[in-house]
Scaffold this motif. Sequence first.
Motif, PDB file in Angstrom:
ATOM      1  N   THR A   1      -1.081  10.484  -8.344  1.00 14.81           N
ATOM      2  CA  THR A   1      -1.845  11.182  -7.312  1.00 14.81           C
ATOM      3  C   THR A   1      -1.354  10.832  -5.914  1.00 14.81           C
ATOM      4  O   THR A   1      -2.063  11.059  -4.930  1.00 14.81           O
ATOM      5  CB  THR A   1      -3.343  10.857  -7.424  1.00 14.81           C
ATOM      6  OG1 THR A   1      -3.526   9.447  -7.280  1.00 14.81           O
ATOM      7  CG2 THR A   1      -3.912  11.316  -8.751  1.00 14.81           C
ATOM      8  N   ARG A   2      -0.151  10.351  -5.794  1.00 15.19           N
ATOM      9  CA  ARG A   2       0.368   9.857  -4.517  1.00 15.19           C
ATOM     10  C   ARG A   2       0.524  10.962  -3.480  1.00 15.19           C
ATOM     11  O   ARG A   2       0.630  10.690  -2.300  1.00 15.19           O
ATOM     12  CB  ARG A   2       1.702   9.152  -4.728  1.00 15.19           C
ATOM     13  CG  ARG A   2       2.842  10.066  -5.135  1.00 15.19           C
ATOM     14  CD  ARG A   2       4.018   9.267  -5.677  1.00 15.19           C
ATOM     15  NE  ARG A   2       5.177  10.103  -5.980  1.00 15.19           N
ATOM     16  CZ  ARG A   2       5.286  10.858  -7.065  1.00 15.19           C
ATOM     17  NH1 ARG A   2       4.306  10.890  -7.940  1.00 15.19           N
ATOM     18  NH2 ARG A   2       6.389  11.564  -7.256  1.00 15.19           N
ATOM     19  N   LYS A   3       0.567  12.226  -3.917  1.00 13.25           N
ATOM     20  CA  LYS A   3       0.756  13.331  -2.991  1.00 13.25           C
ATOM     21  C   LYS A   3      -0.545  14.091  -2.742  1.00 13.25           C
ATOM     22  O   LYS A   3      -0.532  15.165  -2.134  1.00 13.25           O
ATOM     23  CB  LYS A   3       1.824  14.294  -3.517  1.00 13.25           C
ATOM     24  CG  LYS A   3       3.197  13.659  -3.653  1.00 13.25           C
ATOM     25  CD  LYS A   3       4.229  14.670  -4.109  1.00 13.25           C
ATOM     26  CE  LYS A   3       5.611  14.015  -4.251  1.00 13.25           C
ATOM     27  NZ  LYS A   3       6.644  15.007  -4.670  1.00 13.25           N
ATOM     28  N   ILE A   4      -1.641  13.532  -3.176  1.00 21.50           N
ATOM     29  CA  ILE A   4      -2.932  14.198  -3.044  1.00 21.50           C
ATOM     30  C   ILE A   4      -3.727  13.542  -1.930  1.00 21.50           C
ATOM     31  O   ILE A   4      -3.936  12.329  -1.933  1.00 21.50           O
ATOM     32  CB  ILE A   4      -3.705  14.152  -4.372  1.00 21.50           C
ATOM     33  CG1 ILE A   4      -2.905  14.880  -5.456  1.00 21.50           C
ATOM     34  CG2 ILE A   4      -5.089  14.774  -4.211  1.00 21.50           C
ATOM     35  CD1 ILE A   4      -3.513  14.791  -6.825  1.00 21.50           C
ATOM     36  N   ALA A   5      -4.210  14.348  -1.006  1.00 23.99           N
ATOM     37  CA  ALA A   5      -4.874  13.815   0.177  1.00 23.99           C
ATOM     38  C   ALA A   5      -6.115  12.995  -0.173  1.00 23.99           C
ATOM     39  O   ALA A   5      -6.397  11.982   0.481  1.00 23.99           O
ATOM     40  CB  ALA A   5      -5.248  14.960   1.114  1.00 23.99           C
ATOM     41  N   SER A   6      -6.843  13.403  -1.180  1.00 23.86           N
ATOM     42  CA  SER A   6      -8.077  12.705  -1.525  1.00 23.86           C
ATOM     43  C   SER A   6      -7.834  11.298  -2.058  1.00 23.86           C
ATOM     44  O   SER A   6      -8.775  10.511  -2.196  1.00 23.86           O
ATOM     45  CB  SER A   6      -8.880  13.505  -2.550  1.00 23.86           C
ATOM     46  OG  SER A   6      -8.126  13.705  -3.731  1.00 23.86           O
ATOM     47  N   SER A   7      -6.582  10.961  -2.346  1.00 22.20           N
ATOM     48  CA  SER A   7      -6.249   9.617  -2.812  1.00 22.20           C
ATOM     49  C   SER A   7      -6.139   8.611  -1.677  1.00 22.20           C
ATOM     50  O   SER A   7      -6.007   7.418  -1.918  1.00 22.20           O
ATOM     51  CB  SER A   7      -4.914   9.645  -3.577  1.00 22.20           C
ATOM     52  OG  SER A   7      -5.005  10.460  -4.719  1.00 22.20           O
TER      53      SER A   7
ATOM     54  N   LYS B   1       0.834  -1.197   0.000  1.00 26.13           N
ATOM     55  CA  LYS B   1       0.000   0.000   0.000  1.00 26.13           C
ATOM     56  C   LYS B   1       0.870   1.248   0.000  1.00 26.13           C
ATOM     57  O   LYS B   1       2.052   1.209   0.322  1.00 26.13           O
ATOM     58  CB  LYS B   1      -0.911   0.002   1.228  1.00 26.13           C
ATOM     59  CG  LYS B   1      -1.847  -1.188   1.266  1.00 26.13           C
ATOM     60  CD  LYS B   1      -2.615  -1.232   2.572  1.00 26.13           C
ATOM     61  CE  LYS B   1      -3.487  -2.482   2.619  1.00 26.13           C
ATOM     62  NZ  LYS B   1      -4.152  -2.639   3.927  1.00 26.13           N
ATOM     63  N   ILE B   2       0.294   2.349  -0.373  1.00 25.28           N
ATOM     64  CA  ILE B   2       0.954   3.639  -0.279  1.00 25.28           C
ATOM     65  C   ILE B   2       0.627   4.208   1.100  1.00 25.28           C
ATOM     66  O   ILE B   2      -0.534   4.270   1.495  1.00 25.28           O
ATOM     67  CB  ILE B   2       0.455   4.618  -1.361  1.00 25.28           C
ATOM     68  CG1 ILE B   2       0.462   3.953  -2.729  1.00 25.28           C
ATOM     69  CG2 ILE B   2       1.308   5.881  -1.359  1.00 25.28           C
ATOM     70  CD1 ILE B   2      -0.290   4.755  -3.778  1.00 25.28           C
TER      71      ILE B   2
ATOM     72  N   GLY C   1       6.004  10.181   1.955  1.00 28.12           N
ATOM     73  CA  GLY C   1       5.274   8.940   1.744  1.00 28.12           C
ATOM     74  C   GLY C   1       6.193   7.799   1.366  1.00 28.12           C
ATOM     75  O   GLY C   1       7.371   8.008   1.055  1.00 28.12           O
ATOM     76  N   LEU C   2       5.652   6.600   1.416  1.00 28.56           N
ATOM     77  CA  LEU C   2       6.339   5.395   0.964  1.00 28.56           C
ATOM     78  C   LEU C   2       5.497   4.742  -0.111  1.00 28.56           C
ATOM     79  O   LEU C   2       4.309   4.455   0.111  1.00 28.56           O
ATOM     80  CB  LEU C   2       6.558   4.423   2.124  1.00 28.56           C
ATOM     81  CG  LEU C   2       7.574   4.815   3.187  1.00 28.56           C
ATOM     82  CD1 LEU C   2       7.553   3.822   4.338  1.00 28.56           C
ATOM     83  CD2 LEU C   2       8.967   4.901   2.593  1.00 28.56           C
ATOM     84  N   TRP C   3       6.105   4.539  -1.258  1.00 25.26           N
ATOM     85  CA  TRP C   3       5.401   3.871  -2.348  1.00 25.26           C
ATOM     86  C   TRP C   3       5.232   2.393  -2.008  1.00 25.26           C
ATOM     87  O   TRP C   3       5.800   1.889  -1.041  1.00 25.26           O
ATOM     88  CB  TRP C   3       6.171   4.088  -3.647  1.00 25.26           C
ATOM     89  CG  TRP C   3       5.494   3.539  -4.847  1.00 25.26           C
ATOM     90  CD1 TRP C   3       5.918   2.541  -5.668  1.00 25.26           C
ATOM     91  CD2 TRP C   3       4.212   3.933  -5.358  1.00 25.26           C
ATOM     92  NE1 TRP C   3       5.009   2.302  -6.649  1.00 25.26           N
ATOM     93  CE2 TRP C   3       3.947   3.137  -6.490  1.00 25.26           C
ATOM     94  CE3 TRP C   3       3.264   4.897  -4.975  1.00 25.26           C
ATOM     95  CZ2 TRP C   3       2.782   3.271  -7.255  1.00 25.26           C
ATOM     96  CZ3 TRP C   3       2.112   5.028  -5.718  1.00 25.26           C
ATOM     97  CH2 TRP C   3       1.876   4.218  -6.835  1.00 25.26           C
ATOM     98  N   ARG C   4       4.504   1.677  -2.792  1.00 24.66           N
ATOM     99  CA  ARG C   4       4.180   0.271  -2.539  1.00 24.66           C
ATOM    100  C   ARG C   4       5.427  -0.596  -2.344  1.00 24.66           C
ATOM    101  O   ARG C   4       5.414  -1.569  -1.597  1.00 24.66           O
ATOM    102  CB  ARG C   4       3.346  -0.276  -3.690  1.00 24.66           C
ATOM    103  CG  ARG C   4       2.053   0.475  -3.923  1.00 24.66           C
ATOM    104  CD  ARG C   4       1.277  -0.149  -5.076  1.00 24.66           C
ATOM    105  NE  ARG C   4       0.149   0.670  -5.467  1.00 24.66           N
ATOM    106  CZ  ARG C   4      -0.998   0.721  -4.816  1.00 24.66           C
ATOM    107  NH1 ARG C   4      -1.165  -0.023  -3.738  1.00 24.66           N
ATOM    108  NH2 ARG C   4      -1.975   1.493  -5.248  1.00 24.66           N
ATOM    109  N   ASP C   5       6.507  -0.218  -3.040  1.00 25.03           N
ATOM    110  CA  ASP C   5       7.732  -1.011  -2.953  1.00 25.03           C
ATOM    111  C   ASP C   5       8.626  -0.557  -1.801  1.00 25.03           C
ATOM    112  O   ASP C   5       9.733  -1.073  -1.641  1.00 25.03           O
ATOM    113  CB  ASP C   5       8.500  -0.966  -4.267  1.00 25.03           C
ATOM    114  CG  ASP C   5       8.921   0.439  -4.664  1.00 25.03           C
ATOM    115  OD1 ASP C   5       9.493   0.606  -5.752  1.00 25.03           O
ATOM    116  OD2 ASP C   5       8.670   1.382  -3.891  1.00 25.03           O
ATOM    117  N   GLY C   6       8.152   0.425  -1.046  1.00 21.44           N
ATOM    118  CA  GLY C   6       8.924   0.910   0.094  1.00 21.44           C
ATOM    119  C   GLY C   6       9.793   2.109  -0.198  1.00 21.44           C
ATOM    120  O   GLY C   6      10.422   2.658   0.707  1.00 21.44           O
TER     121      GLY C   6
END
Length: 123
Positions: A103-109, A30-31, A48-53
């Motif tokens: 959209t990884r930096k968008i709160a609504s995601s 998960k993100i 944040g941390l992407w799915r791969d860490g």
Amino acid sequence: QLQVSGGGLVQAGDSLRLSCAASGQRFSGKIIAWFRQAPGKEREFVAGLWRDGNPFYADSVKDRFSISRDNARSTLYLQINSLKPEDAAVYYCAISPRGIYSTRKIASSYDYWGQGTLVTVSS
């Protein structure tokens, strides 16, 4: 549930580590991210941390903030160094199970949120 802790009153230049403990949630695949919201301002992404860490940061904090996680403890951390008065905010952790990279930096995601912890910085 996400339980956020570690906030408090600190002086400018100090360091702080925030924690986000997950129960009933696993981070794997998960993100996961930290956001903050100052009074009168919109909630903004910080780290944040992407799915791969792999980590990703807001440009404004990348030299002072460090995100990490302990999968065994299902806990996310945010290390904040050289705190500035403008870092004062309520800090939230969040999880996005199905988000996409653009959209990884968008709160609504993000679907799941912790309750937030207040960081106050005195100058």
